[in-house]
Design a protein around this motif. Structure first.
Motif, PDB file in Angstrom:
ATOM      1  N   SER A   3      -7.466  -7.701   5.262  1.00 47.51           N
ATOM      2  CA  SER A   3      -6.711  -6.805   4.392  1.00 47.51           C
ATOM      3  C   SER A   3      -7.569  -6.438   3.188  1.00 47.51           C
ATOM      4  O   SER A   3      -8.584  -7.097   2.904  1.00 47.51           O
ATOM      5  N   LEU A   4      -7.168  -5.378   2.501  1.00 51.18           N
ATOM      6  CA  LEU A   4      -7.873  -4.911   1.307  1.00 51.18           C
ATOM      7  C   LEU A   4      -7.060  -5.273   0.074  1.00 51.18           C
ATOM      8  O   LEU A   4      -5.842  -5.046   0.038  1.00 51.18           O
ATOM      9  N   PRO A   5      -7.701  -5.850  -0.954  1.00 47.02           N
ATOM     10  CA  PRO A   5      -6.954  -6.232  -2.147  1.00 47.02           C
ATOM     11  C   PRO A   5      -6.566  -5.048  -3.024  1.00 47.02           C
ATOM     12  O   PRO A   5      -5.681  -5.169  -3.867  1.00 47.02           O
ATOM     13  N   TYR A   6      -7.234  -3.876  -2.832  1.00 49.24           N
ATOM     14  CA  TYR A   6      -6.946  -2.716  -3.674  1.00 49.24           C
ATOM     15  C   TYR A   6      -6.653  -1.512  -2.786  1.00 49.24           C
ATOM     16  O   TYR A   6      -7.222  -1.348  -1.705  1.00 49.24           O
ATOM     17  N   ASP A   7      -5.811  -0.646  -3.277  1.00 46.03           N
ATOM     18  CA  ASP A   7      -5.514   0.611  -2.595  1.00 46.03           C
ATOM     19  C   ASP A   7      -6.173   1.763  -3.366  1.00 46.03           C
ATOM     20  O   ASP A   7      -6.555   1.639  -4.521  1.00 46.03           O
ATOM     21  N   GLY A   8      -6.277   2.897  -2.697  1.00 48.62           N
ATOM     22  CA  GLY A   8      -6.759   4.101  -3.370  1.00 48.62           C
ATOM     23  C   GLY A   8      -8.254   4.178  -3.551  1.00 48.62           C
ATOM     24  O   GLY A   8      -8.756   4.939  -4.367  1.00 48.62           O
ATOM     25  N   LEU A   9      -9.014   3.369  -2.812  1.00 49.31           N
ATOM     26  CA  LEU A   9     -10.470   3.389  -2.932  1.00 49.31           C
ATOM     27  C   LEU A   9     -11.121   4.208  -1.822  1.00 49.31           C
ATOM     28  O   LEU A   9     -12.339   4.283  -1.755  1.00 49.31           O
ATOM     29  N   GLY A  10     -10.313   4.759  -0.956  1.00 48.52           N
ATOM     30  CA  GLY A  10     -10.857   5.502   0.172  1.00 48.52           C
ATOM     31  C   GLY A  10     -11.196   4.626   1.350  1.00 48.52           C
ATOM     32  O   GLY A  10     -11.832   5.077   2.299  1.00 48.52           O
TER      33      GLY A  10
END
Length: 201
Positions: A3-10
């Protein structure tokens, strides 16, 4: 599980754990992926190499420069383009390659050379180089009666001593005891007295 800890990074992770990244700028991005097996968690950091080459430029993955969070690769530009990302079009007229006064035409890529317009009147050449044509050495162009002096883009006629230049600026008029001044070439043809008088008026 990834999973990715941040959203909105592309960045996205698919159901098959495939990581995709589509950067929207070269601003700093901390790209981490969380890994969990349900009992323990860890994270993985990625060093991203970003290729921004435009206009058909080729990414040189062996040459990079750091730009905040990204490592930006260098570009090998196609002919007619330059700059870090090959976005700047070459202006082939910058160094004024054409003869002074001749129009310079900046050709679009992939051309890297300019084109030049026609040489000024009286000059010959390809527009890059223009030179004077010696009309005096040309039997057809040189219609002076006596002397011819070449000038830039043209020529001038003059006469030997004892003669004067006729009103056409080409023929020379010599003195005749009975008729005064008359054009030298008039005597090569049969002229009556009235015609001769008209020549010297």
């Amino acid at each position: 599980m990834y999973s990715l800890p941040y959203d909105g990074l592309g960045a996205t992770i698919s159901d098959t754990s495939e990581l995709s990244l589509t950067p929207t700028s070269t601003e700093e991005v901390k790209l981490k992926v969380l890994v969990s097996d349900g009992r323990a968690n860890t994270s993985i950091s990625f060093k991203v190499k970003l290729c921004l080459c435009e206009n058909g430029g080729e990414c040189d993955w062996n040459s990079t420069s750091n730009n905040a969070g990204f490592s930006v690769v260098s570009c090998i530009c196609t002919p007619g383009w330059f700059g870090n990302d090959c976005s700047v079009e070459l202006d082939s007229c910058t160094e004024n390659p054409c003869y002074p006064g001749v129009q310079c035409i900046d050709l679009p890529p992939p051309e890297v050379n300019a084109a030049c317009g026609n040489c000024p009147n009286g000059l010959m050449g390809d527009g890059f180089t223009c030179y004077d044509s010696n009309e005096c050495a040309d039997e057809i162009a040189n219609d002076c009666d006596h002397l011819c002096t070449n000038t830039l883009g043209s020529y001038e006629c003059s006469c030997n001593d004892g003669y004067q230049l006729y009103i056409d600026n080409k023929a020379c008029i010599g003195y005749h005891p009975s008729n005064g001044f008359q054009a030298r070439h008039c005597c090569a043809v049969q002229l009556n007295a009235a015609t001769t008088q008209n020549l010297i008026k």
